[in-house]
Design a protein around this motif. Structure first.
Motif, PDB file in Angstrom:
ATOM      1  N   GLU A  18       0.847  -1.191   0.000  1.00 13.19           N
ATOM      2  CA  GLU A  18       0.000   0.000   0.000  1.00 13.19           C
ATOM      3  C   GLU A  18       0.886   1.245   0.000  1.00 13.19           C
ATOM      4  OE1 GLU A  18      -3.500  -0.256  -0.024  1.00 13.19           O
ATOM      5  OE2 GLU A  18      -3.059  -2.391  -0.272  1.00 13.19           O
ATOM      6  N   LEU A  19       0.510   2.248  -0.799  1.00 12.14           N
ATOM      7  CA  LEU A  19       1.311   3.466  -0.946  1.00 12.14           C
ATOM      8  C   LEU A  19       0.476   4.720  -0.712  1.00 12.14           C
ATOM      9  CD1 LEU A  19       3.036   2.582  -4.342  1.00 12.14           C
ATOM     10  CD2 LEU A  19       4.069   2.394  -2.067  1.00 12.14           C
ATOM     11  N   MET A  20       1.072   5.702  -0.065  1.00 12.46           N
ATOM     12  CA  MET A  20       0.558   7.066  -0.039  1.00 12.46           C
ATOM     13  C   MET A  20       1.370   7.793  -1.097  1.00 12.46           C
ATOM     14  SD  MET A  20      -1.657   8.418   2.475  1.00 12.46           S
ATOM     15  CE  MET A  20      -2.667   7.725   1.197  1.00 12.46           C
ATOM     16  N   VAL A  21       0.714   8.287  -2.120  1.00  5.79           N
ATOM     17  CA  VAL A  21       1.384   8.949  -3.231  1.00  5.79           C
ATOM     18  C   VAL A  21       1.155  10.449  -3.088  1.00  5.79           C
ATOM     19  CG1 VAL A  21       1.593   9.106  -5.732  1.00  5.79           C
ATOM     20  CG2 VAL A  21       0.978   6.917  -4.665  1.00  5.79           C
ATOM     21  N   ILE A  22       2.258  11.181  -2.951  1.00  2.00           N
ATOM     22  CA  ILE A  22       2.194  12.624  -2.733  1.00  2.00           C
ATOM     23  C   ILE A  22       2.697  13.331  -3.987  1.00  2.00           C
ATOM     24  CG2 ILE A  22       2.866  14.537  -1.238  1.00  2.00           C
ATOM     25  CD1 ILE A  22       1.490  12.255   0.303  1.00  2.00           C
ATOM     26  N   TYR A  23       1.916  14.289  -4.473  1.00  2.00           N
ATOM     27  CA  TYR A  23       2.297  15.096  -5.635  1.00  2.00           C
ATOM     28  C   TYR A  23       2.782  16.453  -5.137  1.00  2.00           C
ATOM     29  CZ  TYR A  23      -0.129  11.700  -8.556  1.00  2.00           C
ATOM     30  OH  TYR A  23      -0.521  10.550  -9.195  1.00  2.00           O
ATOM     31  N   PHE A  24       3.908  16.908  -5.686  1.00  2.00           N
ATOM     32  CA  PHE A  24       4.499  18.192  -5.331  1.00  2.00           C
ATOM     33  C   PHE A  24       4.565  19.073  -6.575  1.00  2.00           C
ATOM     34  CE2 PHE A  24       6.304  15.202  -2.363  1.00  2.00           C
ATOM     35  CZ  PHE A  24       6.505  15.901  -1.180  1.00  2.00           C
ATOM     36  N   ASN A  25       4.389  20.383  -6.378  1.00  2.00           N
ATOM     37  CA  ASN A  25       4.587  21.323  -7.476  1.00  2.00           C
ATOM     38  C   ASN A  25       6.072  21.656  -7.605  1.00  2.00           C
ATOM     39  OD1 ASN A  25       5.180  23.278  -5.485  1.00  2.00           O
ATOM     40  ND2 ASN A  25       3.099  24.100  -5.535  1.00  2.00           N
ATOM     41  N   LEU A  26       6.416  22.528  -8.527  1.00  2.00           N
ATOM     42  CA  LEU A  26       7.826  22.867  -8.746  1.00  2.00           C
ATOM     43  C   LEU A  26       8.435  23.637  -7.576  1.00  2.00           C
ATOM     44  CD1 LEU A  26       7.957  23.726 -12.554  1.00  2.00           C
ATOM     45  CD2 LEU A  26       8.732  21.648 -11.388  1.00  2.00           C
ATOM     46  N   ASP A  27       7.589  24.180  -6.701  1.00  2.00           N
ATOM     47  CA  ASP A  27       8.091  24.831  -5.491  1.00  2.00           C
ATOM     48  C   ASP A  27       8.305  23.816  -4.369  1.00  2.00           C
ATOM     49  OD1 ASP A  27       8.093  27.415  -6.610  1.00  2.00           O
ATOM     50  OD2 ASP A  27       5.960  27.661  -6.133  1.00  2.00           O
ATOM     51  N   LYS A  28       8.137  22.539  -4.718  1.00  2.00           N
ATOM     52  CA  LYS A  28       8.330  21.417  -3.789  1.00  2.00           C
ATOM     53  C   LYS A  28       7.320  21.440  -2.646  1.00  2.00           C
ATOM     54  CE  LYS A  28      13.146  21.579  -5.069  1.00  2.00           C
ATOM     55  NZ  LYS A  28      13.172  22.951  -5.569  1.00  2.00           N
ATOM     56  N   GLN A  29       6.111  21.914  -2.964  1.00  2.00           N
ATOM     57  CA  GLN A  29       5.018  21.937  -1.998  1.00  2.00           C
ATOM     58  C   GLN A  29       3.982  20.891  -2.401  1.00  2.00           C
ATOM     59  OE1 GLN A  29       5.084  23.786   0.883  1.00  2.00           O
ATOM     60  NE2 GLN A  29       7.154  24.070   0.095  1.00  2.00           N
ATOM     61  N   PRO A  30       3.553  20.057  -1.461  1.00  2.00           N
ATOM     62  CA  PRO A  30       2.563  19.040  -1.798  1.00  2.00           C
ATOM     63  C   PRO A  30       1.204  19.660  -2.112  1.00  2.00           C
ATOM     64  CG  PRO A  30       3.092  18.993   0.547  1.00  2.00           C
ATOM     65  CD  PRO A  30       3.967  20.013  -0.073  1.00  2.00           C
ATOM     66  N   TYR A  31       0.507  19.072  -3.089  1.00  2.00           N
ATOM     67  CA  TYR A  31      -0.797  19.605  -3.442  1.00  2.00           C
ATOM     68  C   TYR A  31      -1.853  18.530  -3.644  1.00  2.00           C
ATOM     69  CZ  TYR A  31       0.389  18.514  -8.342  1.00  2.00           C
ATOM     70  OH  TYR A  31       0.755  17.875  -9.505  1.00  2.00           O
ATOM     71  N   TYR A  32      -1.460  17.260  -3.600  1.00  2.00           N
ATOM     72  CA  TYR A  32      -2.433  16.200  -3.831  1.00  2.00           C
ATOM     73  C   TYR A  32      -1.908  14.908  -3.227  1.00  2.00           C
ATOM     74  CZ  TYR A  32      -5.586  13.008  -6.307  1.00  2.00           C
ATOM     75  OH  TYR A  32      -6.502  12.046  -6.606  1.00  2.00           O
ATOM     76  N   VAL A  33      -2.819  14.063  -2.765  1.00  2.00           N
ATOM     77  CA  VAL A  33      -2.434  12.765  -2.214  1.00  2.00           C
ATOM     78  C   VAL A  33      -3.372  11.699  -2.762  1.00  2.00           C
ATOM     79  CG1 VAL A  33      -3.833  13.053  -0.124  1.00  2.00           C
ATOM     80  CG2 VAL A  33      -1.905  11.491  -0.091  1.00  2.00           C
ATOM     81  N   ALA A  34      -2.817  10.525  -3.013  1.00  2.00           N
ATOM     82  CA  ALA A  34      -3.609   9.388  -3.477  1.00  2.00           C
ATOM     83  C   ALA A  34      -3.147   8.147  -2.726  1.00  2.00           C
ATOM     84  CB  ALA A  34      -3.443   9.185  -4.977  1.00  2.00           C
ATOM     85  N   HIS A  35      -4.041   7.165  -2.634  1.00  2.00           N
ATOM     86  CA  HIS A  35      -3.724   5.871  -2.023  1.00  2.00           C
ATOM     87  C   HIS A  35      -3.709   4.853  -3.161  1.00  2.00           C
ATOM     88  CE1 HIS A  35      -5.283   2.401   0.737  1.00  2.00           C
ATOM     89  NE2 HIS A  35      -4.071   2.172   0.280  1.00  2.00           N
ATOM     90  N   GLU A  36      -2.584   4.160  -3.300  1.00  2.00           N
ATOM     91  CA  GLU A  36      -2.455   3.144  -4.341  1.00  2.00           C
ATOM     92  C   GLU A  36      -1.928   1.857  -3.737  1.00  2.00           C
ATOM     93  OE1 GLU A  36      -0.031   4.618  -7.547  1.00  2.00           O
ATOM     94  OE2 GLU A  36      -1.294   6.376  -7.832  1.00  2.00           O
ATOM     95  N   SER A  37      -2.194   0.779  -4.436  1.00  2.28           N
ATOM     96  CA  SER A  37      -1.615  -0.506  -4.007  1.00  2.28           C
ATOM     97  C   SER A  37      -1.174  -1.296  -5.213  1.00  2.28           C
ATOM     98  CB  SER A  37      -2.612  -1.303  -3.194  1.00  2.28           C
ATOM     99  OG  SER A  37      -3.756  -1.621  -3.931  1.00  2.28           O
TER     100      SER A  37
END
Length: 168
Positions: free
Chosen positions: A149-168
């Motif tokens: 199971e994974l928590m997937v974190i998306y970051f913008n170019l300023d290295k700030q997180p803006y979205y999270v998803a759960h994947e497996s």
């Protein structure tokens, strides 16, 4: 071509080719990947190099992001993060839990405390489908030998997180 980073020396790539490296292939502790379209763009690869040098800081930023989400049940991403934590707390057997959370009482551990046990499994850069811009992506997991199971974190170019998803 080489990615010009201070932390990881000699990461070689070919323009127009996807980068996908196992930890032992570049001296990291996680898988590393970059979409092929980004390898064509020198500015995008400069962004990748800078992010690689800051990946440890980005892990801490990701953990803070998850904790903030968990503090606000009204957050649209609360359910995603809470379900990930609940799954690990409630669905895994006691032996596995004691390996993931050594010397901790899982029955009294909060989800925010569980976040501290997450580790980076993969880091890379993509072109985000929604924004159509370069982004960074980080997969966090508890011991990957014990859970997929994974928590997937998306970051913008300023290295700030803006979205999270759960994947497996």
């Amino acid at each position: 071509m080489y990615i010009k980073t201070n932390k990881y020396q000699d990461i070689e790539y070919e323009k127009g080719e996807e980068i996908f490296l196992a930890p032992e292939e570049f001296g990291g502790s996680f898988y590393f990947d970059v979409e092929e379209d980004l390898t064509l763009d020198d500015e995008a690869m400069k962004n990748v190099a800078e992010a690689l040098d800051e990946v440890d800081k980005m892990v801490e930023t990701a953990k803070d992001f998850l904790k903030e989400i968990l503090l606000d049940e009204g957050n649209e991403e609360y359910g995603t993060v809470a379900y990930f934590m609940e799954y690990h707390r409630d669905e895994m057997d006691e032996d596995t839990l004691s390996e993931i959370f050594p010397s901790s009482d899982i029955d009294t551990m909060t989800f925010a405390e569980m976040v501290e046990y997450l580790e980076v499994v993969r880091f890379g850069s993509i072109i985000d489908n929604k924004t159509e811009e370069q982004a960074f992506i980080m997969d966090l997991s508890f011991d990957p030998d014990l859970t997929d199971e994974l928590m997937v974190i998306y970051f913008n170019l300023d290295k700030q997180p803006y979205y999270v998803a759960h994947e497996s």
